[in-house]
Every structure is written in structure tokens, then in C-alpha cells.
Scaffold this motif. Structure first.
Motif, PDB file in Angstrom:
ATOM      1  N   ALA A 116       1.034  -0.879   0.047  1.00 12.44           N
ATOM      2  CA  ALA A 116      -0.023  -0.311   0.108  1.00 12.44           C
ATOM      3  C   ALA A 116       0.712   1.200  -0.363  1.00 12.44           C
ATOM      4  O   ALA A 116       0.230   2.237  -0.085  1.00 12.44           O
ATOM      5  CB  ALA A 116      -0.782  -0.165   1.344  1.00 12.44           C
ATOM      6  N   ILE A 117       1.829   0.941   0.258  1.00 12.30           N
ATOM      7  CA  ILE A 117       3.098   2.322   0.165  1.00 12.30           C
ATOM      8  C   ILE A 117       3.266   2.845  -1.432  1.00 12.30           C
ATOM      9  O   ILE A 117       3.788   4.266  -1.402  1.00 12.30           O
ATOM     10  CB  ILE A 117       4.291   2.090   1.173  1.00 12.30           C
ATOM     11  CG1 ILE A 117       5.210   3.209   0.817  1.00 12.30           C
ATOM     12  CG2 ILE A 117       5.285   0.816  -0.126  1.00 12.30           C
ATOM     13  CD1 ILE A 117       4.459   4.128   2.242  1.00 12.30           C
ATOM     14  N   GLU A 118       2.953   1.886  -2.360  1.00 14.15           N
ATOM     15  CA  GLU A 118       3.029   2.413  -3.540  1.00 14.15           C
ATOM     16  C   GLU A 118       2.748   3.322  -4.351  1.00 14.15           C
ATOM     17  O   GLU A 118       1.854   4.018  -3.957  1.00 14.15           O
ATOM     18  CB  GLU A 118       2.592   0.744  -4.520  1.00 14.15           C
ATOM     19  CG  GLU A 118       2.941  -0.798  -4.546  1.00 14.15           C
ATOM     20  CD  GLU A 118       4.339  -0.560  -5.477  1.00 14.15           C
ATOM     21  OE1 GLU A 118       4.200  -0.363  -6.794  1.00 14.15           O
ATOM     22  OE2 GLU A 118       5.667  -1.438  -5.044  1.00 14.15           O
ATOM     23  N   GLN A 126      -8.628   7.254   0.112  1.00 10.77           N
ATOM     24  CA  GLN A 126      -9.145   6.476   0.960  1.00 10.77           C
ATOM     25  C   GLN A 126      -9.319   4.947   0.583  1.00 10.77           C
ATOM     26  O   GLN A 126      -9.839   4.579   2.062  1.00 10.77           O
ATOM     27  CB  GLN A 126     -10.697   7.043   0.556  1.00 10.77           C
ATOM     28  CG  GLN A 126     -10.197   8.495   0.572  1.00 10.77           C
ATOM     29  CD  GLN A 126     -12.163   9.477   0.178  1.00 10.77           C
ATOM     30  OE1 GLN A 126     -12.556   9.138  -0.003  1.00 10.77           O
ATOM     31  NE2 GLN A 126     -11.332  10.316   0.809  1.00 10.77           N
ATOM     32  N   ARG A 127     -10.142   4.604  -0.419  1.00 13.32           N
ATOM     33  CA  ARG A 127      -9.614   3.324  -0.791  1.00 13.32           C
ATOM     34  C   ARG A 127      -8.594   2.386  -0.314  1.00 13.32           C
ATOM     35  O   ARG A 127      -9.054   1.651   0.797  1.00 13.32           O
ATOM     36  CB  ARG A 127      -9.343   3.476  -2.310  1.00 13.32           C
ATOM     37  CG  ARG A 127     -10.323   1.663  -2.792  1.00 13.32           C
ATOM     38  CD  ARG A 127      -9.838   1.420  -3.854  1.00 13.32           C
ATOM     39  NE  ARG A 127     -10.645   1.989  -4.860  1.00 13.32           N
ATOM     40  CZ  ARG A 127     -10.500   2.072  -5.958  1.00 13.32           C
ATOM     41  NH1 ARG A 127     -10.064   1.367  -7.201  1.00 13.32           N
ATOM     42  NH2 ARG A 127     -11.389   3.522  -6.787  1.00 13.32           N
ATOM     43  N   ALA A 128      -7.387   2.973   0.057  1.00 13.37           N
ATOM     44  CA  ALA A 128      -6.188   2.180   0.534  1.00 13.37           C
ATOM     45  C   ALA A 128      -6.528   1.922   1.956  1.00 13.37           C
ATOM     46  O   ALA A 128      -6.497   1.065   2.477  1.00 13.37           O
ATOM     47  CB  ALA A 128      -4.648   2.768   0.325  1.00 13.37           C
ATOM     48  N   ARG A 209      -7.799  -3.984  -2.659  1.00  9.22           N
ATOM     49  CA  ARG A 209      -8.998  -4.487  -1.805  1.00  9.22           C
ATOM     50  C   ARG A 209      -8.105  -5.137  -0.937  1.00  9.22           C
ATOM     51  O   ARG A 209      -6.348  -5.472  -1.099  1.00  9.22           O
ATOM     52  CB  ARG A 209      -9.510  -5.473  -2.469  1.00  9.22           C
ATOM     53  CG  ARG A 209     -10.938  -5.053  -3.193  1.00  9.22           C
ATOM     54  CD  ARG A 209     -11.337  -6.219  -3.723  1.00  9.22           C
ATOM     55  NE  ARG A 209     -10.564  -6.621  -4.448  1.00  9.22           N
ATOM     56  CZ  ARG A 209     -11.711  -7.720  -5.259  1.00  9.22           C
ATOM     57  NH1 ARG A 209     -12.683  -7.604  -5.567  1.00  9.22           N
ATOM     58  NH2 ARG A 209     -10.847  -8.016  -6.516  1.00  9.22           N
ATOM     59  N   PHE A 210      -7.966  -4.786   0.260  1.00  8.51           N
ATOM     60  CA  PHE A 210      -6.434  -6.285   0.906  1.00  8.51           C
ATOM     61  C   PHE A 210      -6.087  -7.501   0.518  1.00  8.51           C
ATOM     62  O   PHE A 210      -7.407  -8.123   0.377  1.00  8.51           O
ATOM     63  CB  PHE A 210      -7.868  -6.244   2.466  1.00  8.51           C
ATOM     64  CG  PHE A 210      -6.692  -6.408   3.206  1.00  8.51           C
ATOM     65  CD1 PHE A 210      -5.868  -6.000   4.014  1.00  8.51           C
ATOM     66  CD2 PHE A 210      -6.814  -8.290   3.618  1.00  8.51           C
ATOM     67  CE1 PHE A 210      -4.756  -7.374   4.453  1.00  8.51           C
ATOM     68  CE2 PHE A 210      -6.446  -9.120   4.748  1.00  8.51           C
ATOM     69  CZ  PHE A 210      -4.675  -8.286   4.222  1.00  8.51           C
TER      70      PHE A 210
END
Ligand SMILES: Nc1ncnc2c1ncn2[C@@H]1O[C@H](COP(=O)(O)OP(=O)(O)OP(=O)(O)O)[C@@H](O)[C@H]1O
Ligand SMILES: [Mg+2]
Length: 276
Positions: A116-118, A126-128, A209-210
Motif C-alpha cells: 500500500a506504500i506504492e 481513501q480506498r487504500a 482491496r486488502f
């Protein structure tokens, strides 16, 4: 040198020859792509196999570094893998210079999950943030505390902070660190905590998504706020302000100022100790 690094100290990075040597031993012929350098001299590279088109991740940490030993992380990954999406351990080892952990790239529906750091997730923060909150809740709900062999309560962490340091602490540090932290708030809910539940350590699928968690070398049973406090702060630091309510709502918990403040302060005290 490579420009692929997305870690704390940005590009370019030179991969130490020892990491190349370990990589060759583990996956001969694979291309070595550096992806992350941690603050303690550890380096993670992706090994891309041209023939099979498979990828794996090699984390190498020099002996004496103030971060979890990759072998201890491997124990936690093997245990956690029965309950939650974490990378599969392919190999571990140590030599005179350091130790390492080789894990398979996490794949979801045939595509490799990415941290998620990309940079692309900053535009879809917000999605992340929602995915990160959902992922942390899944982790906490899935792993059983009664059979978990790892413990990381506030008390054990404060005890480690006050234990005899390898290098002598200054008088001021010795006096202030334990006093501020020696009375943890009552436990809200004991869960198996990730231990470093930050943005970089959460993997997302191609639509945000996770997907999975990585970097669980500090995993152990503790109050869930020891993770939540760190996760919300990481989201603010990495994506910008205003997203913490989204993370908490996705997790399914109301804000808790006292526990959040305590666990962030405990984290900061540990960082200060590691840097000294
Ligand atoms: N099996 C894997 N699948 C996909 N990505 C991975 C995998 N292992 C590591 N990574 C990527 O490499 C990065 C570094 O790995 P890791 O977080 O374990 O290293 P670290 O040095 O302990 O990090 P930190 O600085 O957070 O302590 C991760 O943030 C993730 O982006
Ligand atoms: Mg990490």
C-alpha cells in the motif's frame, strides 16, 4: 544501483555483495530488484525468475541490527499462515554477516499483490485506507490468542525498554522513558497483534482491496490498540491527514484517545531506544 526502491531512504540503492551472494545461492539466475531498505541496515529485494516468471522476496538483516531477526519472523509466518493471508516461507538461513528470509510473492487471482506504500495508492488514498482498516480487523479476528505462542503486551515491551541497555542510556532518558509508560491503560481486547501494522506492511490487490500482511516479526498477543494506534498514524504519515476516521470505521471501532496516545508513545520510546 537501482531505481526500484520505495523504502525509507529513497533511490538509488546499492545492493551489498553479500545480498547478491545469498540471492544467487537461493535462486540462481534470478534478477535482483531492491524494494526496501529499513532503518537498521536491513534490505529486501525481489528475486524475479525469468524462466518461471515467479517472484520471491529476500529480506536480509545484518547481525546486531535493532529489528526482528528474520528467523524469528519465519516462525511467526509459519504459525500465522494457517489463519491469515501472509507470505509463504520458502527458506531461511544465517551466516557470519547476517540472516535472511525468503518468501513467495503473494498472488491474488494470478496477479502479484503490492504494498500500500506504492505511489499509485496515494491518488486513491481513501480506498487504500479502508482496505488497511479492513485488513487489520481480519487479522485480529482470525488469529487465535489461546494457542498463539508469541506475546507482546505493553508490560513485556516496557520491561524490555527498562532492561539493561547494550549501550548506556543517558540519565534523562533512563528517568523519563519508563515513568511515562509504566502504567498501560486497561486492555480493551486482547488479540494477536501484527506488531508493525503500517501502510508499507499491508499488501493490496490490483484494485485496492486488502490482500495480505507482511513483516510480522513482532507479532504477539496484546491489546488491539497497540496495532490500531500505529496503523492510523501510519496512514496519516503516508497518505496525508483526514483519513484516520475511515480506517477506524473500516476496522469497526470508535476512537480511543487514551489508548492511542499510550501506544504511540510506547512505539516512539522503542524507536528512540533502537536509534541510541
Ligand atoms: N512475500 C512478499 N510479497 C510481496 N511483497 C513483499 C513480500 N515480502 C516483502 N515484501 C515487500 O517488501 C517490503 C519490505 O519487506 P519487510 O516489510 O518485511 O521489510 P522490513 O525491512 O522489515 O520493513 P520495515 O522497514 O517496515 O521494518 C514490504 O513492505 C513489501 O512491500
Ligand atoms: Mg516492513
Amino acid at each position: 544501483m537501482s531505481n526500484a526502491l520505495v523504502g525509507i531512504r529513497p533511490t538509488p540503492v546499492e545492493v551489498p555483495s553479500v545480498v547478491h551472494a545469498v540471492a544467487r545461492r537461493l535462486r540462481s539466475g534470478a534478477t535482483v530488484v531492491p524494494v526496501w531498505r529499513n532503518e537498521y541496515g536491513g534490505l529486501t529485494v525481489r528475486l524475479e525468475e525469468t524462466c518461471t516468471r515467479r517472484s520471491s522476496y529476500l529480506k536480509w538483516v545484518p547481525h546486531g541490527a535493532a529489528c526482528p531477526d528474520p528467523l524469528a519472523e519465519a516462525d511467526r509466518l509459519v504459525w500465522a499462515a494457517s489463519f491469515a493471508p501472509v507470505p509463504r516461507v520458502l527458506d531461511v538461513g544465517r551466516d557470519a554477516r547476517g540472516s535472511w528470509l525468503l518468501t513467495a510473492a503473494v498472488e491474488i487471482g494470478g496477479a502479484v499483490a503490492a504494498s500500500a506504500i506504492e505511489p499509485r495508492w496515494r491518488r486513491l488514498a481513501q480506498r487504500a485506507a479502508v482496505a488497511i482498516g479492513i485488513g487489520l480487523r481480519r487479522f485480529h479476528d482470525a488469529l487465535p490468542t489461546d494457542t498463539c505462542p508469541f506475546v507482546r503486551t505493553a508490560e513485556t515491551r516496557v520491561a524490555a525498554l527498562t532492561a539493561a541497555p547494550t549501550a548506556p542510556l543517558g540519565t534523562a532518558q533512563r528517568a523519563t522513558t519508563p515513568l511515562a509508560l509504566e502504567s498501560p491503560p486497561p486492555v480493551d481486547r486482547a488479540v494477536v497483534c501484527h506488531g508493525d501494522a503500517t501502510v508499507p506492511n499491508t499488501l493490496l490487490d490490483h484494485v485496492g482491496r486488502f490482500a495480505a500482511h507482511v513483516d510480522i516479526g513482532d507479532m504477539g498477543v496484546a491489546d488491539r490498540w497497540s496495532d490500531i494506534a500505529v496503523t492510523t498514524r501510519s496512514v496519516t504519515r503516508r497518505y496525508g491527514p483526514g483519513l484516520e476516521p475511515l480506517v477506524l470505521a473500516a476496522y469497526g471501532v470508535a476512537p480511543d484517545h487514551e489508548r492511542t496516545t499510550y501506544y504511540r508513545a510506547l512505539w516512539d520510546a522503542e524507536e528512540t531506544r533502537r536509534a541510541s
